[in-house]
Scaffold this motif. Structure first.
Motif, PDB file in Angstrom:
ATOM      1  N   TYR A 302     -28.903  -6.994  -0.964  1.00 52.91           N
ATOM      2  CA  TYR A 302     -29.659  -5.888  -1.529  1.00 52.91           C
ATOM      3  C   TYR A 302     -30.266  -5.101  -0.379  1.00 52.91           C
ATOM      4  CZ  TYR A 302     -28.943  -8.195  -5.937  1.00 52.91           C
ATOM      5  OH  TYR A 302     -28.361  -8.774  -7.033  1.00 52.91           O
ATOM      6  N   THR A 320     -29.890  -0.949  -4.651  1.00 54.47           N
ATOM      7  CA  THR A 320     -28.481  -0.894  -4.262  1.00 54.47           C
ATOM      8  C   THR A 320     -28.043  -2.269  -3.781  1.00 54.47           C
ATOM      9  OG1 THR A 320     -29.048  -0.217  -2.007  1.00 54.47           O
ATOM     10  CG2 THR A 320     -28.616   1.530  -3.604  1.00 54.47           C
ATOM     11  N   GLY A 342     -20.457  -0.611  -2.561  1.00 55.42           N
ATOM     12  CA  GLY A 342     -21.851  -0.724  -2.958  1.00 55.42           C
ATOM     13  C   GLY A 342     -22.057  -0.213  -4.366  1.00 55.42           C
ATOM     14  N   ARG A 343     -23.049  -0.742  -5.044  1.00 59.43           N
ATOM     15  CA  ARG A 343     -23.284  -0.359  -6.430  1.00 59.43           C
ATOM     16  C   ARG A 343     -24.784  -0.339  -6.715  1.00 59.43           C
ATOM     17  NH1 ARG A 343     -21.141  -5.786  -6.794  1.00 59.43           N
ATOM     18  NH2 ARG A 343     -22.724  -7.260  -7.550  1.00 59.43           N
ATOM     19  N   LEU A 344     -25.146   0.286  -7.810  1.00 52.41           N
ATOM     20  CA  LEU A 344     -26.523   0.306  -8.276  1.00 52.41           C
ATOM     21  C   LEU A 344     -26.730  -0.827  -9.274  1.00 52.41           C
ATOM     22  CD1 LEU A 344     -26.999   4.129  -8.892  1.00 52.41           C
ATOM     23  CD2 LEU A 344     -27.504   2.820  -6.828  1.00 52.41           C
ATOM     24  N   ARG A 373     -24.699  -3.725 -13.910  1.00 49.24           N
ATOM     25  CA  ARG A 373     -24.217  -2.518 -13.255  1.00 49.24           C
ATOM     26  C   ARG A 373     -24.454  -1.320 -14.171  1.00 49.24           C
ATOM     27  NH1 ARG A 373     -18.236  -2.255 -10.733  1.00 49.24           N
ATOM     28  NH2 ARG A 373     -19.087  -4.106  -9.746  1.00 49.24           N
TER      29      ARG A 373
END
Length: 374
Positions: A302, A320, A342-344, A373
């Motif tokens: 993170y 993120t 990468g993702r939220l 997600r």
């Protein structure tokens, strides 16, 4: 003038860490990728020294900038950004995108005009030496031209760096004033990403250092002094780049990127590795005081928080994430590398729920929901 570089500091930390028994495991940095030429030979490319990442080579000042459209007259102030901008690089093979000398860029907006643009290197002792300028006063320990963030604080402009160096203060025209230690009350490292509680007038930070067996939660009071320091025990000297703050809690992300003493001794540009033996976990510290409650989570990195708040009995954090393994030293590109995109994500937990197994489980019974997600 004594010469302090991040590599010297980290090599010294490696020796101390080895003496103290810090352990890290994982892949180190890899050489930058090469491209084949027409004759079959390989030429080395450095993507973070090229294109949009090519370093700016001079400091500029421009006045009365042309404006496309209209700037609202109510929008008055300075728009600033900070980032690595390497100065006098001797060997591109030793470059890493996180290690360039800090350069702050700014645009001054006033009464509907873009009044000026400036860019200035942060004048650490190393930058002053490279530019042939005197450095005022003694060189502070762990000196480095802070290259990660820039914030306004109590009428000051502070350029920030984590894991050792003091913040550098800039004036309104981005000239370096000097280091800032919060009126002599900052002991040890600071952070790149602070959180300001505007209602309480407090500035919060989570700080780390390669030789510490803990991380620290610092509170800077409205008078500009570090008024409270809480030491949070952690193993393996993890990199904690960001954290979260809500009305009643501090949220700490202890992820499996840890200091690598052997890499520091070898001269690795960024001696932090993905450590499969280090459990990923999230800690919740009450701001009013009390013990940290830890929750193990799936291995992931993170990097930055976007928002944090309390909703009923839940703590909610938007942030993120990068899938495991996350290689800070890079994967041949001279920059951090994640195994996936990468993702939220959104985390939520209920601080008032029951905590089986000493609050180490990420189970539903502990009130901790799996990140989702968006």
């Amino acid at each position: 003038m004594a010469r302090h570089t991040r590599r010297d500091v980290l090599r010294g930390a490696a020796a101390l860490a080895a003496a103290g028994g810090l352990v890290a495991a994982g892949p180190g940095s890899q050489p930058a990728a090469g491209a084949a030429q027409s004759d079959g030979t390989a030429t080395r490319r450095f993507p973070f020294l090229e294109g949009a990442f090519e370093p700016v080579t001079e400091e500029l000042t421009a006045f009365d900038l042309p404006v496309t459209g209209r700037i609202p007259r109510e929008l008055n102030g300075r728009y600033l950004r900070n980032g690595p901008n390497v100065l006098g690089l001797e060997d591109p093979r030793a470059h890493h995108s996180m290690l360039g000398d800090g350069m702050v860029h700014g645009v001054r907006l006033r009464d509907g005009r873009a009044e000026w643009y400036r860019n200035r290197w942060v004048r650490s002792s190393q930058v002053a030496e490279k530019l042939g300028e005197p450095y005022p006063g003694p060189v502070p320990p762990d000196d480095f031209p802070s290259n990660t963030h820039v914030i306004p604080y109590r009428g000051r402009i502070l350029a920030l760096q984590e894991s050792g160096p003091l913040p550098y203060e800039l004036d309104d025209e981005l000239n370096t004033v000097g280091t800032h230690d919060f009126r002599g009350t900052l002991e040890g490292a600071f952070t790149a990403h602070t959180k300001l509680d505007a209602h309480a007038g407090e500035l919060h930070a989570i700080t780390y250092y390669p030789t510490w067996d803990h991380v620290r939660h610092l509170v800077v009071d409205p008078a500009g002094r570090v008024s409270r320091t809480t030491r949070i025990p952690v193993a393996d000297a993890p990199m904690i780049h960001d954290f979260a703050l809500t009305e009643n809690y501090v949220v700490v992300f202890d992820m499996p990127v840890t200091f690598d003493p052997a890499g520091a001794e070898r001269g690795a540009p960024v001696p932090y590795v993905w450590n499969r033996k280090h459990p990923a976990r999230v800690g919740v510290l009450p701001r009013a005081g009390g013990a940290v409650r830890w929750f193990e989570v799936d291995p992931v990195y993170y990097s930055h928080t976007l928002n944090a708040y309390e909703e009923g009995s839940d703590i909610v954090v938007d942030l993120t994430a990068f899938p495991a393994p996350f290689l800070v030293a890079g994967n041949g590109s001279g920059a951090p590398y994640g195994a996936g995109t990468g993702r939220l994500e959104r985390w939520s937990r209920s601080p008032g729920s029951s905590c089986p197994d000493g609050c180490r489980s990420a189970s539903a019974e502990a009130g901790f929901r799996t990140p989702e997600r968006w």
